[in-house]
Enzyme design. Structure first.
Site, PDB file in Angstrom:
ATOM      1  N   ARG A 102      17.225  48.203  51.179  1.00 31.20           N
ATOM      2  CA  ARG A 102      16.170  48.020  49.314  1.00 31.20           C
ATOM      3  C   ARG A 102      14.918  47.781  50.281  1.00 31.20           C
ATOM      4  O   ARG A 102      13.726  48.164  50.265  1.00 31.20           O
ATOM      5  CB  ARG A 102      16.715  46.913  48.573  1.00 31.20           C
ATOM      6  N   TYR A 108      -2.333  59.060  30.682  1.00 35.50           N
ATOM      7  CA  TYR A 108      -0.406  59.363  30.654  1.00 35.50           C
ATOM      8  C   TYR A 108       0.052  59.237  29.894  1.00 35.50           C
ATOM      9  O   TYR A 108       0.393  57.741  29.909  1.00 35.50           O
ATOM     10  CB  TYR A 108      -0.003  59.745  32.537  1.00 35.50           C
ATOM     11  N   ASP A 167      -4.825  57.257  39.421  1.00 32.23           N
ATOM     12  CA  ASP A 167      -3.587  58.009  39.659  1.00 32.23           C
ATOM     13  C   ASP A 167      -3.916  59.532  39.780  1.00 32.23           C
ATOM     14  O   ASP A 167      -4.717  60.637  39.122  1.00 32.23           O
ATOM     15  CB  ASP A 167      -3.112  58.325  38.077  1.00 32.23           C
ATOM     16  N   LYS A 182       6.354  65.438  40.718  1.00 33.65           N
ATOM     17  CA  LYS A 182       5.152  66.848  39.809  1.00 33.65           C
ATOM     18  C   LYS A 182       4.646  67.278  41.483  1.00 33.65           C
ATOM     19  O   LYS A 182       6.077  67.966  42.025  1.00 33.65           O
ATOM     20  CB  LYS A 182       3.910  65.874  39.250  1.00 33.65           C
TER      21      LYS A 182
HETATM   22  C1  LIG Z   1       4.557  62.515  35.239  1.00 38.51           C
HETATM   23  C2  LIG Z   1       3.313  61.436  35.398  1.00 38.51           C
HETATM   24  C3  LIG Z   1       3.182  59.486  35.260  1.00 38.51           C
HETATM   25  C4  LIG Z   1       4.890  58.871  36.051  1.00 38.51           C
HETATM   26  O1  LIG Z   1       5.476  59.274  36.773  1.00 38.51           O
HETATM   27  P1  LIG Z   1       7.363  59.559  36.978  1.00 38.51           P
HETATM   28  O2  LIG Z   1       7.762  60.187  38.071  1.00 38.51           O
HETATM   29  O3  LIG Z   1       7.237  59.943  35.130  1.00 38.51           O
HETATM   30  O4  LIG Z   1       7.696  58.641  36.417  1.00 38.51           O
HETATM   31  C5  LIG Z   1       2.327  59.208  35.981  1.00 38.51           C
HETATM   32  N1  LIG Z   1       0.786  59.646  35.977  1.00 38.51           N
HETATM   33  C6  LIG Z   1       1.022  61.340  35.655  1.00 38.51           C
HETATM   34  C7  LIG Z   1      -0.245  61.390  35.282  1.00 38.51           C
HETATM   35  C8  LIG Z   1       1.926  61.764  34.985  1.00 38.51           C
HETATM   36  O5  LIG Z   1       1.937  63.358  34.842  1.00 38.51           O
END
Ligand SMILES: *Cc1c(COP(=O)(O)O)cnc(C)c1O
Length: 386
Positions: free
Chosen positions: A55, A108, A181, A206
């Site tokens: 962890r 998001y 982000d 992504k």
């Molecule tokens: C998918 C996404 C998230 C969340 O991420 P997860 O891996 O699904 O928890 C946060 N911000 C953006 C812009 C996203 O496309």
């Protein structure tokens, strides 16, 4: 690769070499999947390389954390079980009850839900503001209370652009931190820390992972005190990336540069095709000179990314039909993988905001343009629109 060598290297070299030296014992060029929870100590407290319990740290995760930090131009990276796990860890590391956060008014959906339904219960207030309007973000800041200005750019699915440098100044003037982000752009197209952001967040699910085969998240910071706080919370909260997930994400990152260039090439071709199509009413892409965020995007992004949104002439049913008829574009949520995806935000990713200020047009379609043969993508859209 030594730190000095790493600092001088280009993006693709860092993506392939940063954060890992071939294994001392075997010479393994790729970090093995260290499927171990614990580590033998050479006498009490005699840890090898600081590894004590997985962890706290695991070598496969360490390799991933090193490369993501190098790609964002930060000092330290942290890998989590998902993007939202990274976000929650960050928020609890930085905020206390009574604090306030400014979030994008088109954040998001999962991020909005985290602030609205989870963090708010613990006393963290939030205000939405459009990231493309610096004055509106400034007006939403509550001096003395706002701890974080949270920005996505480009946003989802309308691809609004926030001016990272200007927003960093506004946040810092008010004693707040700027969190970006960077999921949609990826570090290949945009590096927010160099523009003044304090923390970068990723859903590595992504573009970073890039193959739709793993869920993960990451944080990157420049400030070492902040890194200590994040490290403490990562270990204390425990939402870490496991070694198998870390391996897949790390493998994906090695090809991020070539994938992003192909995503952008294909997206540009799709945009040109849609702009000329009689059944398309509007094309939304920051690379278009007519896009309201084009100049800012041009300044802070290398290229304009792989996400394209467009509106059709025939209303909601037309949009649903196009989604249903596409074959090479797979109907599905998520984005950033090698395969092209199509979705109807109004009924799918953004269904939960129907009837609110965040509602998206019913005739809107979002594409995550993949890296297949461009002509096949255009032919598929032509068939689906007919
Ligand atoms: C998918 C996404 C998230 C969340 O991420 P997860 O891996 O699904 O928890 C946060 N911000 C953006 C812009 C996203 O496309």
């Amino acid at each position: 690769m030594t730190q000095e060598h790493q600092n001088k290297s280009g993006f693709e070299t860092r993506a392939i070499h940063a954060g890992y030296e071939p294994d001392v014992m075997t010479g393994a060029v790729i970090p093995p999947i260290y499927a171990t929870s614990t580590y033998k100590q050479d006498g009490v407290g005699g840890m090898r390389g600081g590894y004590e319990y997985s962890r706290s740290a695991n070598p496969t995760r360490t390799a991933l954390e090193g490369v993501i930090a190098a790609l964002e131009g930060g000092e330290r990276g942290f890998a989590f079980a998902s993007g939202l796990a990274a976000e929650d860890t960050l928020v609890r590391a930085l905020c206390r009850p009574g604090d306030h956060v400014v979030i994008p008014d088109d954040a998001y959906g999962g991020t909005f839900r985290l602030f609205d339904k989870v963090e708010q219960v613990w006393g963290l207030a939030h205000s939405p503001a459009p990231v493309s309007d610096v004055a509106a973000v400034t007006a939403a800041i509550r001096p003395g209370e706002t701890r974080i200005v949270w920005v996505e750019t480009p946003t989802n699915p309308l691809l609004n652009i926030g001016d990272i440098e200007a927003l960093a100044n506004v946040a810092h003037d008010a004693g707040a931190l700027l969190v970006v982000d960077n999921t949609f752009a990826s570090p290949y197209l945009q590096q927010p820390l160099g523009l003044g952001a304090d923390i970068v967040v990723h859903s590595t699910t992504k573009y970073c992972g890039g193959h739709s085969d793993v869920v993960g998240g990451a944080l990157v910071v420049s400030d070492l005190d902040m890194a200590e706080k994040v490290a403490f919370h990562q270990n204390s909260m425990g939402a870490v990336a496991g070694p198998f997930d870390a391996f897949l994400t790390h493998r994906g990152l090695k090809t991020l540069g070539v994938r992003m260039d192909r995503h952008c090439d294909n997206a540009e071709k799709v945009v040109a095709f849609l702009e000329d199509h009689p059944k398309v009413a509007d094309v939304i892409y920051p690379g278009l000179a007519a896009h309201p965020g084009h100049d800012v995007a041009k300044r802070q992004m290398k290229r304009f990314g792989g996400i394209v949104s467009f509106r059709v002439t025939g209303g909601e049913q037309h949009a649903l039909d196009v989604c249903a008829k596409a074959e090479v574009f797979t109907l599905g949520e998520s984005l950033g993988g090698v395969e092209s995806l199509i979705e109807h935000p109004g009924r799918m990713t953004h269904a939960s905001v129907a009837g609110t200020d965040l509602e998206v047009p019913a005739d809107l379609i979002r594409l995550s343009v993949g890296i297949e043969t461009a002509d096949d993508l255009l032919a598929d859209l032509d068939r689906a629109l007919a």
